[in-house]
Write a protein that holds these residues in place. Structure first.
Motif: not given
Length: 213
Positions: A128-129, A131-132, A135-136, A139
């Motif tokens: 999850k880390v 992926v985050q 994703q950042m 963006n």
């Protein structure tokens, strides 16, 4: 006795007539002299106004001088044009080399963040880390594209297929998506200030499958 008396009067008349004649003659002489002077002045002015006729040698020399001056002006014009052409080509080359320098400066922070995200992913076992972090960065990258006039072309499932902005990668049967509409997106397209620079690749629905299919 009468003749003796008349003699002085006659003499006086003769004298008067003589003086008058002399005055008239003097006036006529002055007028004639003035007329001659005016004619001489006009003649001199006409002579002064008339251009001096050049000889053939002088005309030839003048033509040669004019031709040499025109040739020198031509050479200067050619040299100026060649200098301008070289300057334009140099500026064009510099523009090609450094046109994206401003955009590159905007990309560098994204590059740095991507490197930091990769380091964090190597040290963390939590997906999850990772992926985050990705994703950042994504963006941030999208925001940069939008700021520079670049927009995504991403037809969603069920949208009408538009051949102006998308290419049909293949056609597949589908019971859920109407025939001729977008079934799935394979690759996003992009527009630059409204102009298509890369079409999107999509799978188009062929409608419900037949028995033979």
């Amino acid at each position: 006795m009468e003749n003796a008396k008349e003699t002085p009067e006659v003499e006086e008349n003769v004298d008067a007539q003589t003086e008058e004649a002399s005055a008239e003659a003097a006036e006529a002489s002055a007028e004639a002299t003035e007329a001659v002077s005016e004619e001489a002045a006009e003649a001199a002015a006409e002579v002064a106004e008339e251009p001096k006729e050049l000889t053939l040698e002088e005309q030839l020399e003048a033509a040669k001088a004019e031709a040499a001056e025109n040739y020198n002006n031509y050479l200067r014009s050619v040299a100026d044009l060649d200098t301008y052409r070289r300057r334009v080509m140099r500026e064009k080359d510099e523009l090609k080399q450094y046109a994206i320098s401003g955009l590159l400066e905007d990309f560098l922070p994204i590059y740095d963040n991507l490197g930091l995200g990769l380091m964090s992913a190597e040290q963390s076992s939590d997906p999850k880390v990772v992926v985050q972090g990705i994703q950042m960065v994504m963006n941030q990258f999208k925001s940069l594209l939008e700021d520079n006039g670049i927009a995504e072309v991403a037809p969603a499932p069920g949208d009408d297929f538009d051949p102006n902005v998308a290419e049909a990668f293949q056609t597949q049967p589908s019971d859920e998506i109407e025939e001729g509409k977008v079934l799935s997106l394979m690759r996003k397209g992009f527009k630059l200030n409204g102009r298509l620079i890369r079409p999107a690749n999509v799978v188009v629905s062929g409608g419900p499958a037949t028995e033979s299919e």
